[in-house]
Scaffold this motif. Structure first.
Motif, PDB file in Angstrom:
ATOM      1  N   SER A 288       0.861  -1.194   0.000  1.00 55.55           N
ATOM      2  CA  SER A 288       0.000   0.000   0.000  1.00 55.55           C
ATOM      3  C   SER A 288       0.890   1.235   0.000  1.00 55.55           C
ATOM      4  O   SER A 288       1.886   1.272   0.703  1.00 55.55           O
ATOM      5  CB  SER A 288      -0.863   0.046   1.261  1.00 55.55           C
ATOM      6  N   ARG A 289       0.487   2.244  -0.753  1.00 61.76           N
ATOM      7  CA  ARG A 289       1.340   3.432  -0.871  1.00 61.76           C
ATOM      8  C   ARG A 289       0.599   4.673  -0.397  1.00 61.76           C
ATOM      9  O   ARG A 289      -0.627   4.732  -0.470  1.00 61.76           O
ATOM     10  CB  ARG A 289       1.732   3.661  -2.327  1.00 61.76           C
ATOM     11  N   THR A 290       1.359   5.690   0.003  1.00 65.74           N
ATOM     12  CA  THR A 290       0.722   6.945   0.394  1.00 65.74           C
ATOM     13  C   THR A 290       0.795   7.970  -0.730  1.00 65.74           C
ATOM     14  O   THR A 290       0.099   8.965  -0.728  1.00 65.74           O
ATOM     15  CB  THR A 290       1.408   7.545   1.649  1.00 65.74           C
ATOM     16  N   LYS A 291       1.659   7.746  -1.692  1.00 62.72           N
ATOM     17  CA  LYS A 291       1.709   8.630  -2.866  1.00 62.72           C
ATOM     18  C   LYS A 291       2.117   7.810  -4.088  1.00 62.72           C
ATOM     19  O   LYS A 291       2.750   6.756  -3.943  1.00 62.72           O
ATOM     20  CB  LYS A 291       2.658   9.801  -2.635  1.00 62.72           C
ATOM     21  N   PRO A 292       1.774   8.280  -5.282  1.00 62.14           N
ATOM     22  CA  PRO A 292       2.079   7.478  -6.466  1.00 62.14           C
ATOM     23  C   PRO A 292       3.568   7.486  -6.792  1.00 62.14           C
ATOM     24  O   PRO A 292       4.308   8.366  -6.348  1.00 62.14           O
ATOM     25  CB  PRO A 292       1.282   8.178  -7.575  1.00 62.14           C
ATOM     26  N   THR A 293       3.963   6.496  -7.569  1.00 63.91           N
ATOM     27  CA  THR A 293       5.363   6.437  -8.016  1.00 63.91           C
ATOM     28  C   THR A 293       5.529   7.384  -9.195  1.00 63.91           C
ATOM     29  O   THR A 293       4.767   7.332 -10.163  1.00 63.91           O
ATOM     30  CB  THR A 293       5.697   5.003  -8.457  1.00 63.91           C
ATOM     31  N   TRP A 294       6.518   8.232  -9.100  1.00 63.40           N
ATOM     32  CA  TRP A 294       6.758   9.221 -10.148  1.00 63.40           C
ATOM     33  C   TRP A 294       8.116   8.908 -10.750  1.00 63.40           C
ATOM     34  O   TRP A 294       9.140   8.936 -10.063  1.00 63.40           O
ATOM     35  CB  TRP A 294       6.729  10.611  -9.513  1.00 63.40           C
ATOM     36  N   LEU A 295       8.144   8.576 -12.028  1.00 63.96           N
ATOM     37  CA  LEU A 295       9.396   8.144 -12.650  1.00 63.96           C
ATOM     38  C   LEU A 295       9.787   9.084 -13.783  1.00 63.96           C
ATOM     39  O   LEU A 295       9.005   9.308 -14.703  1.00 63.96           O
ATOM     40  CB  LEU A 295       9.246   6.740 -13.233  1.00 63.96           C
ATOM     41  N   CYS A 296      10.985   9.619 -13.691  1.00 63.18           N
ATOM     42  CA  CYS A 296      11.473  10.495 -14.755  1.00 63.18           C
ATOM     43  C   CYS A 296      12.612   9.775 -15.475  1.00 63.18           C
ATOM     44  O   CYS A 296      13.647   9.494 -14.877  1.00 63.18           O
ATOM     45  CB  CYS A 296      11.957  11.807 -14.142  1.00 63.18           C
ATOM     46  N   LEU A 297      12.394   9.446 -16.760  1.00 65.06           N
ATOM     47  CA  LEU A 297      13.441   8.782 -17.550  1.00 65.06           C
ATOM     48  C   LEU A 297      13.769   9.681 -18.738  1.00 65.06           C
ATOM     49  O   LEU A 297      12.870  10.028 -19.513  1.00 65.06           O
ATOM     50  CB  LEU A 297      12.988   7.427 -18.085  1.00 65.06           C
ATOM     51  N   ASP A 298      15.016  10.056 -18.869  1.00 60.08           N
ATOM     52  CA  ASP A 298      15.469  10.904 -19.992  1.00 60.08           C
ATOM     53  C   ASP A 298      14.574  12.130 -20.167  1.00 60.08           C
ATOM     54  O   ASP A 298      14.202  12.501 -21.288  1.00 60.08           O
ATOM     55  CB  ASP A 298      15.474  10.106 -21.310  1.00 60.08           C
ATOM     56  N   GLY A 299      14.174  12.747 -19.073  1.00 60.59           N
ATOM     57  CA  GLY A 299      13.393  13.981 -19.144  1.00 60.59           C
ATOM     58  C   GLY A 299      11.898  13.773 -19.393  1.00 60.59           C
ATOM     59  O   GLY A 299      11.149  14.738 -19.539  1.00 60.59           O
ATOM     60  N   ARG A 300      11.437  12.532 -19.451  1.00 59.15           N
ATOM     61  CA  ARG A 300      10.009  12.256 -19.670  1.00 59.15           C
ATOM     62  C   ARG A 300       9.428  11.546 -18.458  1.00 59.15           C
ATOM     63  O   ARG A 300      10.102  10.705 -17.845  1.00 59.15           O
ATOM     64  CB  ARG A 300       9.816  11.339 -20.890  1.00 59.15           C
ATOM     65  N   GLN A 301       8.161  11.852 -18.144  1.00 56.71           N
ATOM     66  CA  GLN A 301       7.497  11.114 -17.070  1.00 56.71           C
ATOM     67  C   GLN A 301       7.046   9.767 -17.639  1.00 56.71           C
ATOM     68  O   GLN A 301       6.090   9.688 -18.411  1.00 56.71           O
ATOM     69  CB  GLN A 301       6.306  11.873 -16.478  1.00 56.71           C
ATOM     70  N   ALA A 302       7.751   8.731 -17.270  1.00 54.95           N
ATOM     71  CA  ALA A 302       7.523   7.401 -17.862  1.00 54.95           C
ATOM     72  C   ALA A 302       6.416   6.670 -17.107  1.00 54.95           C
ATOM     73  O   ALA A 302       6.163   6.956 -15.932  1.00 54.95           O
ATOM     74  CB  ALA A 302       8.817   6.595 -17.804  1.00 54.95           C
ATOM     75  N   PRO A 303       5.763   5.709 -17.776  1.00 58.13           N
ATOM     76  CA  PRO A 303       4.731   4.930 -17.084  1.00 58.13           C
ATOM     77  C   PRO A 303       5.286   4.245 -15.830  1.00 58.13           C
ATOM     78  O   PRO A 303       6.378   3.678 -15.860  1.00 58.13           O
ATOM     79  CB  PRO A 303       4.315   3.888 -18.123  1.00 58.13           C
ATOM     80  N   SER A 304       4.518   4.322 -14.772  1.00 58.42           N
ATOM     81  CA  SER A 304       4.872   3.573 -13.554  1.00 58.42           C
ATOM     82  C   SER A 304       3.821   2.499 -13.302  1.00 58.42           C
ATOM     83  O   SER A 304       3.998   1.643 -12.448  1.00 58.42           O
ATOM     84  CB  SER A 304       4.967   4.514 -12.355  1.00 58.42           C
ATOM     85  N   ILE A 305       2.698   2.582 -14.042  1.00 57.47           N
ATOM     86  CA  ILE A 305       1.642   1.577 -13.917  1.00 57.47           C
ATOM     87  C   ILE A 305       1.451   0.937 -15.295  1.00 57.47           C
ATOM     88  O   ILE A 305       1.320   1.651 -16.298  1.00 57.47           O
ATOM     89  CB  ILE A 305       0.303   2.231 -13.489  1.00 57.47           C
ATOM     90  N   PHE A 306       1.451  -0.372 -15.321  1.00 54.53           N
ATOM     91  CA  PHE A 306       1.200  -1.091 -16.574  1.00 54.53           C
ATOM     92  C   PHE A 306      -0.012  -1.992 -16.399  1.00 54.53           C
ATOM     93  O   PHE A 306      -0.032  -2.812 -15.482  1.00 54.53           O
ATOM     94  CB  PHE A 306       2.414  -1.949 -16.958  1.00 54.53           C
ATOM     95  N   ILE A 307      -1.023  -1.793 -17.251  1.00 53.67           N
ATOM     96  CA  ILE A 307      -2.099  -2.789 -17.321  1.00 53.67           C
ATOM     97  C   ILE A 307      -1.616  -3.754 -18.399  1.00 53.67           C
ATOM     98  O   ILE A 307      -1.712  -3.472 -19.596  1.00 53.67           O
ATOM     99  CB  ILE A 307      -3.456  -2.154 -17.682  1.00 53.67           C
ATOM    100  N   VAL A 308      -1.017  -4.864 -17.974  1.00 55.10           N
ATOM    101  CA  VAL A 308      -0.330  -5.723 -18.942  1.00 55.10           C
ATOM    102  C   VAL A 308      -1.258  -6.761 -19.565  1.00 55.10           C
ATOM    103  O   VAL A 308      -0.882  -7.453 -20.509  1.00 55.10           O
ATOM    104  CB  VAL A 308       0.890  -6.440 -18.322  1.00 55.10           C
ATOM    105  N   GLY A 309      -2.450  -6.941 -19.028  1.00 55.52           N
ATOM    106  CA  GLY A 309      -3.329  -7.945 -19.622  1.00 55.52           C
ATOM    107  C   GLY A 309      -4.686  -7.896 -18.942  1.00 55.52           C
ATOM    108  O   GLY A 309      -4.861  -7.205 -17.949  1.00 55.52           O
ATOM    109  N   CYS A 310      -5.597  -8.711 -19.560  1.00 56.74           N
ATOM    110  CA  CYS A 310      -5.298  -9.400 -20.791  1.00 56.74           C
ATOM    111  C   CYS A 310      -6.245  -8.905 -21.889  1.00 56.74           C
ATOM    112  O   CYS A 310      -7.243  -8.249 -21.607  1.00 56.74           O
ATOM    113  CB  CYS A 310      -5.426 -10.907 -20.615  1.00 56.74           C
TER     114      CYS A 310
END
Ligand SMILES: Nc1ncnc2c1ncn2[C@@H]1O[C@H](COP(=O)(O)OS(=O)(=O)O)[C@@H](OP(=O)(O)O)[C@H]1O
Length: 432
Positions: free
Chosen positions: A126-148
């Motif tokens: 459980s988290r208190t804030k979302p994951t924020w990911l910065c890759l090469d200057g872009r806010q990259a996906p931190s959540i993947f709906i991978v299926g199906c």
């Protein structure tokens, strides 16, 4: 009993229909699913050794390799030989009788041991804030709906975009380029499609907003990531150390219903998977015939000792519904507490609870008030009574795979939304 009767009727009838006897099966996936594969050997030893220890491979299993048409599917479906139609019995007496179920069980007994989530990791889910990911200057996906595929992914994503936020800012998906189809806004197909993956990391990241314009979280909802075996390795490689912070949502539907839904969608759009010789033009494919051929394909693979039907037999068509084998592969690359499994039935019946659970685990706030799941991507073809019989036959095929999936979830401590509770047996047919 009704299921058995329906299955018998379908297959007795199907046995009278002329089928192409040779089925050309792609060794591993087709089209975009092909390409370099992740290593198949499990962590704790080789499949070959585990299988040999369990029981020696019978000569008849070897003989079946090229005899697709002769396979008694009825045995694979668990139908007693006394009820098989004459042709199947004749095949059996010619030495083609294969206890496919036994072969399959023996093969799947040697699945890779999944990585277990340690207790502290599980507690941190459980988290208190979302994951924020910065890759090469872009806010990259931190959540993947991978299926199906065909499991309500569009509906779930739409509801997430509408109801989940953090400090007043919503989640979003990034954009599609002008030369990409509009649904690429939802699904980027980057890690699952060789020709898109070949465009490289910068191409992928350019679909997302600059880090300076912070969004609550970015989602890539590509339903094929789950069933394309290259996807988890590619994802892990691209994210590097940040991969530990990703969350994977799997919304999953009764595999038989999913397969039915897939058939009608794929036929209408012209990409139905039928890797066997003599297949009709896609537009004139029929559900019961296609299903019968797909089940023959699976039975032939099992009979020739294929270790995991997915991905070693195929990764498309009905093989997309083999969730246990797919999740086991993902668990080789990511921790169990990075996954949230949402049975589609619970998403529809216990929607508010599921959305609240997702919000908690993603560190997002759920908008107050009720919101219903939209009916997105509803099929246009009409359902028929005959389809129900075919789907029942598929259910019999998937039943042991579903139990294997439930076992894997328990063994690996994967969270099942909304409350982590589920009984042993078949998750897709649990009693409320
Ligand atoms: N709210 C609700 N209630 C009942 N059923 C629903 C709902 N939302 C989506 N669906 C059904 O899910 C199927 C579409 O799934 P996806 O959006 O994942 O399809 S796709 O993979 O993105 O093409 C598609 O299934 P079929 O109609 O059986 O083909 C949708 O009808």
């Amino acid at each position: 009993m009704a299921t058995l009767a329906a299955t018998v009727v379908l297959f007795v009838w199907a046995d009278l229909v002329p089928y192409p006897n040779t089925i050309r099966v792609a060794e591993r996936g087709v089209a975009d699913g092909a390409g370099p594969q992740p290593p198949a050997a499990p962590r704790g030893g080789s499949y070959g050794a585990a299988l040999a220890a369990a029981a020696p491979v019978q000569p008849w299993a070897r003989r079946e390799t090229d005899r697709f048409g002769a396979l008694p599917l009825h045995g694979a479906m668990g139908i007693p030989p006394g009820l098989w139609p004459a042709r199947a019995r004749a095949n059996a007496s010619r030495g083609a009788a294969v206890n496919v179920r036994w072969t399959a069980r023996r093969a799947y007994g040697a699945m890779p041991a999944p990585a277990r989530a340690s207790a502290p990791r599980r507690a941190a889910a459980s988290r208190t804030k979302p994951t924020w990911l910065c890759l090469d200057g872009r806010q990259a996906p931190s959540i993947f709906i991978v299926g199906c595929q065909k499991c309500g992914t569009t509906s779930l994503l739409a509801q997430m975009e509408k109801t989940l936020s953090w400090q007043g800012v919503r989640v979003q998906t990034g954009h599609a380029y002008r030369d990409e189809p509009p649904f690429f806004e939802k699904e980027k197909h980057f890690f699952s499609t060789d020709r898109i993956y070949a465009k490289g990391r910068r191409f992928y990241l350019n679909h997302f907003p600059p880090c300076s314009r912070q969004h609550a979280a970015i989602v890539d909802a590509t339903p094929n990531y789950l069933n394309v075996p290259q996807a988890p390795r590619r994802l892990k490689e691209m994210y590097g150390a940040a991969a530990d912070n990703l969350t994977f949502v799997l919304i999953l539907r009764d595999p038989a219903e999913r397969t039915e839904s897939y058939f009608y969608h794929a036929r209408a759009d012209g990409w139905l998977h039928q890797p066997w010789e003599g297949a009709p033009p896609v537009k004139s494919a029929q559900y019961h015939l296609w299903t019968h051929s797909s089940l023959r394909q699976a039975a032939a693979c099992a009979a020739r000792g294929v270790r995991r039907l997915w991905p070693e037999c195929d990764v498309w068509g009905l093989f997309v519904s083999l969730y246990a084998q797919q999740l086991a592969e993902w668990l080789r690359f990511f921790r169990a507490d990075q996954f949230i499994v949402v049975p589609m039935s619970r998403y529809l019946d216990r929607n508010r609870e599921v959305m609240a659970d997702l919000a908690r685990r993603l560190g997002l706030a759920l908008a107050p008030g009720e919101s219903a799941p939209a009916r997105a991507n509803k099929r246009k073809a009409k359902k028929s009574a005959a389809d129900a019989i075919t789907t029942k036959a598929l259910r019999a095929f998937f039943a042991p795979h579903n139990r294997e999936f439930t076992d894997l979830l328990k063994r690996a401590h994967v969270h099942v939304s909304p409350d982590g509770r589920f009984s042993s047996g078949d998750l897709f047919f649990e009693r409320a």
